[in-house]
Design an enzyme around this catalytic site. Structure first.
Site, short mmCIF file in Angstrom:
data_model
loop_
_atom_site.label_atom_id
_atom_site.label_comp_id
_atom_site.label_asym_id
_atom_site.label_seq_id
_atom_site.Cartn_x
_atom_site.Cartn_y
_atom_site.Cartn_z
CG ASP A 104 -1.93 1.27 1.35
OD1 ASP A 104 -1.75 2.10 0.68
OD2 ASP A 104 -3.01 0.80 1.78
CG HIS A 105 3.08 4.03 -3.02
ND1 HIS A 105 4.05 4.62 -2.19
CD2 HIS A 105 3.85 4.00 -4.22
CE1 HIS A 105 5.19 5.21 -2.88
NE2 HIS A 105 4.81 4.71 -4.24
#
Length: 476
Positions: A446-447
């Site tokens: 998850d950026h």
């Protein structure tokens, strides 16, 4: 007195469940907390214990029906009157045997006990199998009669009547193909002991029992002979009518939950996937040496367990991969423990149960936990609670012969690691070309929680352990 049992809230906030199968029938006498049915929610197949002791008078649904929470599922005759019958929660029980039944009919549990309904704890497995109400004028069946009936399909088996009665106290846990295989051999699964830690009877357990009692040469079928026995996926697939060009299957249960979760994750968490191909020859050699160790013969230690250990070590040094984005609270929650999710493909769809506090387990303990988790998932017995609270997941696409993929993050987690197939191929080793065991790792993260540098460093650290397992001795 008549008592209705309504489908309870299964502790997941789900409004409905599908009835998989009844384990009792009209006329059966059941004990308090005895398992009466299996229902499938959007997360798992769950066993329903009875909140009453008495006789089943009506079943209000058929297998395959979708039942709303609160709807009447089954009706009991608990006997007695309002003052002596069990409460709606089944806090007491009385025998439901009628005056016309033979005196030898088995009595049901009469002591006061709090029922373990789903959501309130696991149901005890000590309750007996349902007992059919004796037909009018029919003689009561004795224990010795039962032993003769049980042994009839295979005369070579010599079983004491008491052993048979005790063996049938619990309903054996197994999968549809194993039940079909046992039926083919004429073996009662209640007499077969499960060899694994999960308590689920496997085909190997049935074969071992058949060999022990002298049936090995008589009926243990070859793979060609058992081609018609469905695996888990085939057993759950809808029947096909000759000439039909399409088959329509309702989207519900685990399949719907998986689809909803994956869509929510894909369109909520900005996914980034990074790949790394690594020489895992040293890991392969370690696994081979462990398999050759007689002290470890009962443990199946494979690349999945080594990767799990590497992930647990790396998460301690890269906590961003072990975090959660809490949008409602406006916070990033960093976990100081690892609940390691293991993706398992089942006939009902993909489930991701997790190993609690995996960071505390040794390599052998992780291997045992993964094996038990997979067996339970394939049997459709994973508890809903075991699929909640994960912090990071692993999926092994290599078992299907796939080199790499782009895994979707499990909702509520920051990352997922996909393991590709281990292949023997030419590879640079100490300045020369040699045949080496090589595999590809794919990390999705998850950026919002992890940037490219953090994700890359984490993946490299996991790969370093797989490349040189001894490096794990240097990490904390």
């Amino acid at each position: 007195m008549t008592q209705d049992f309504r489908l309870p809230d299964l502790g997941e906030g789900l409004p409905e469940a599908e009835l998989v199968q009844w384990l009792v029938a009209v006329g059966d006498t059941v004990a308090l907390n005895q398992t009466i049915a299996e229902v499938e929610t959007a997360k798992a197949v769950v066993e329903l214990p009875s909140p009453h002791a008495g006789t089943v008078t009506a079943l209000h649904a058929e297998p395959g029906d979708v039942i709303e929470v609160g709807s009447v599922l089954i009706t009991f005759d608990t006997g007695g009157d309002d003052a002596s019958s069990s409460s709606p929660l089944g806090t007491s029980a009385t025998s439901a045997a009628s005056a016309e039944e033979p005196a030898a009919a088995p009595a049901v549990e009469t002591e006061r006990a709090e029922p373990n309904l789903v959501g309130y704890g696991a149901a005890p497995r000590s309750a007996g199998r349902p007992q059919r109400r004796a037909r009018a004028g029919a003689p009561a069946r004795t224990r010795s009669d039962t032993a003769v009936l049980e042994a009839a399909p295979h005369d070579a088996i010599s079983v004491d009547a008491m052993d048979v009665a005790e063996a049938r106290v619990e309903r054996p846990r197994s999968t549809p193909p194993v039940r079909a295989f046992a039926k083919q051999l004429g073996i009662d699964l209640a007499l077969v002991e499960a060899g694994g830690a999960s308590g689920i009877i496997t085909r190997a357990d049935v074969e071992a029992y058949a060999e022990r009692v002298g049936l090995a040469g008589a009926a243990v079928a070859t793979p060609a002979e058992t081609a018609g026995i469905p695996d888990t996926a085939e057993a759950l697939a809808p029947a096909r009518t000759p000439g039909e060009r399409t088959t329509r299957t309702p989207i519900r249960g685990v399949r719907r939950m998986t689809a909803d979760a994956m869509v929510r994750s894909a369109f909520t968490a900005p996914h980034v996937t990074t790949f790394l191909t690594v020489d895992v020859t040293a890991t392969s050699e370690l696994i081979a040496s462990l398999k050759a160790d007689r002290a470890l013969q009962d443990h199946r230690i494979g690349v999945m367990a080594v990767a799990a250990k590497a992930v647990c070590l790396a998460l301690g040094r890269h906590p961003g991969l072990n975090s959660k984005w809490d949008d409602e609270a406006g916070e990033i929650v960093e976990h100081h423990y690892v609940n390691l999710g293991i993706a398992a493909a089942t006939g009902r769809g993909l489930v991701v149960p997790n190993i609690r506090d995996a960071q505390e387990l040794t390599l052998v303990e992780l291997a045992d936990a993964i094996r038990a988790l997979a067996e339970t998932a394939r049997a459709g017995k994973t508890a809903p609670a075991d699929m909640m609270g994960g912090t990071f997941s692993i999926t092994n696409v290599g078992v299907f012969g796939v080199d790499a993929g782009t895994p979707i993050i499990n909702p509520g987690e920051a990352g997922i690691l996909a393991l590709g197939a281990v292949r023997r191929q030419p590879w640079e080793h100490h300045g020369e070309i040699a045949l080496r065991d090589v595999m590809t790792l794919a990390l999705s993260f998850d950026h919002r929680l992890v940037d490219g540098e953090q994700g890359s460093r984490f993946l490299v650290e996991v790969a370093d352990v797989l490349r040189e397992p001894g490096r794990a001795m240097l990490l904390r």
